[in-house]
Enzyme design. Sequence first.
Site, PDB file in Angstrom:
ATOM      1  N   LYS A 118       0.820  -1.211   0.000  1.00 30.72           N
ATOM      2  CA  LYS A 118       0.000   0.000   0.000  1.00 30.72           C
ATOM      3  C   LYS A 118       0.864   1.275   0.000  1.00 30.72           C
ATOM      4  CE  LYS A 118      -4.097  -1.973   0.053  1.00 30.72           C
ATOM      5  NZ  LYS A 118      -4.002  -3.418   0.149  1.00 30.72           N
TER       6      LYS A 118
HETATM    7  C1  LIG Z   1      -5.334  -4.217   0.870  1.00 30.79           C
HETATM    8  C2  LIG Z   1      -6.794  -4.060   0.947  1.00 30.79           C
HETATM    9  C3  LIG Z   1      -7.544  -4.532   2.049  1.00 30.79           C
HETATM   10  C4  LIG Z   1      -6.973  -5.409   3.105  1.00 30.79           C
HETATM   11  O1  LIG Z   1      -5.862  -4.957   3.723  1.00 30.79           O
HETATM   12  P1  LIG Z   1      -4.813  -5.993   4.374  1.00 30.79           P
HETATM   13  O2  LIG Z   1      -3.991  -5.063   5.213  1.00 30.79           O
HETATM   14  O3  LIG Z   1      -4.026  -6.615   3.270  1.00 30.79           O
HETATM   15  O4  LIG Z   1      -5.579  -6.963   5.183  1.00 30.79           O
HETATM   16  C5  LIG Z   1      -8.895  -4.252   2.087  1.00 30.79           C
HETATM   17  N1  LIG Z   1      -9.501  -3.564   1.113  1.00 30.79           N
HETATM   18  C6  LIG Z   1      -8.825  -3.119   0.039  1.00 30.79           C
HETATM   19  C7  LIG Z   1      -9.549  -2.344  -1.000  1.00 30.79           C
HETATM   20  C8  LIG Z   1      -7.463  -3.379  -0.089  1.00 30.79           C
HETATM   21  O5  LIG Z   1      -6.821  -2.966  -1.176  1.00 30.79           O
END
Ligand SMILES: *Cc1c(COP(=O)(O)O)cnc(C)c1O
Length: 399
Positions: free
Chosen positions: A186
């Site tokens: 992210k």
């Molecule tokens: C990455 C993501 C998540 C989940 O996050 P994690 O930290 O990987 O559990 C949820 N929603 C969206 C849209 C994402 O891109």
Amino acid sequence: MPGFELFGELEKTQVQEVLDTGVLMRYGFDGMRKGRWKAFELEKALEKRLQVEHAQVVSSGTAALSVALASAGVGSGDEVIMPTFTFVASFEAILAIGAVPVLVDVDDTLTLDPQAVKNAITEKTKVVMPVHMCGSMADLDALLAICQEHGLLLLEDACQAIGGTYHGKPLGSYGDLGCFSFDYVKTITCGEGGAMVTNNPEFYKNSDHYSDHGHDHQGKDRGAEGHPFLGYNYRISELNAAVGLAQISRLDEFLAIQKRNYTILREALASIPEVTFRRVPNGGEESYAFLNFFLPNELLAKKAHRALNDAGIDGCFYWFDNNWHYYRKWDHLKNLTALGNLSKEIQDQFRDYNSTDFSSSDHWVGRNISCLIKLGWETESIYERAETMATVIKGLISN
Ligand SMILES: *Cc1c(COP(=O)(O)O)cnc(C)c1O
């Protein structure tokens, strides 16, 4: 998007401060920790940057979604409206607390279509959960109006859009609840981590307790703390929080890079009349984590995706055929294939998505290509990339 590309001295210094004391847990051990509270500091930094009253940092974005729902009193048999285009985490988080995911079409914003949301509301609906996919947002005014009319909660999944704004407010701060992921890929990362934000003091207090086994965090002796209600363990470790603390201080630097890189690519593609761009709702500004564009039809989009790859352009996604981000490949969800029994409420209320008409979603997602905007690109290489992309797509269209 990925903040890991610029992992550096600031991150190492933050982590080293935790290693120096050896206190890897976010709660307790006051004497040993020499005043270092990385998770708490990250929460304060998020509150300030995202202009919200409260932030609760947890172990992942998926955890943040479950914690947010649980904190608002959502539970067994409650229905949560979510889009057909999102990461699987959306329905995982809903199912984890016993609630029922209700899939709804997306429109040319690539997020929830407000009219489709309206059509999906029942007396069991509790939450509308737009997912601000790939750096841009849902029509939040329209969704908020629907929520107000029907007495529903608005939960923004801003995991892929940190730094984007809507009418000048940070994404995630607009609804009753907002969620972020700081997983490794992210815009800012903790390695693993996430956060829930809210201006509602009750939801915040619930999230603080719920994410730590129900601990009420009163007094100085963890063992003597009360447990006003059942909780779970969604804690983040101090090591992960320390990385996030370094990264949040660099968010605006990352966003500026994303915007510059995005703009170079976009300007090159904008010269092709057949290419159109995803609609950003009025008053919105993207986080520029991805560049999303439409080809005139599904076949051309598929060809363009392949041709871009063949030309060495990495990081472009055709979500329509992707296993993880679009309902077409979610067979495990559609068939409710789980290791153990799911609750009766989920089994009874879950709809038959093997035969639901999502042709509106297919119309948009089938023509879409999303290109990840990286932080580490050299300026020269971005212009080359832009030119190659434009040449490849022009070549396809003229054929
Ligand atoms: C990455 C993501 C998540 C989940 O996050 P994690 O930290 O990987 O559990 C949820 N929603 C969206 C849209 C994402 O891109």
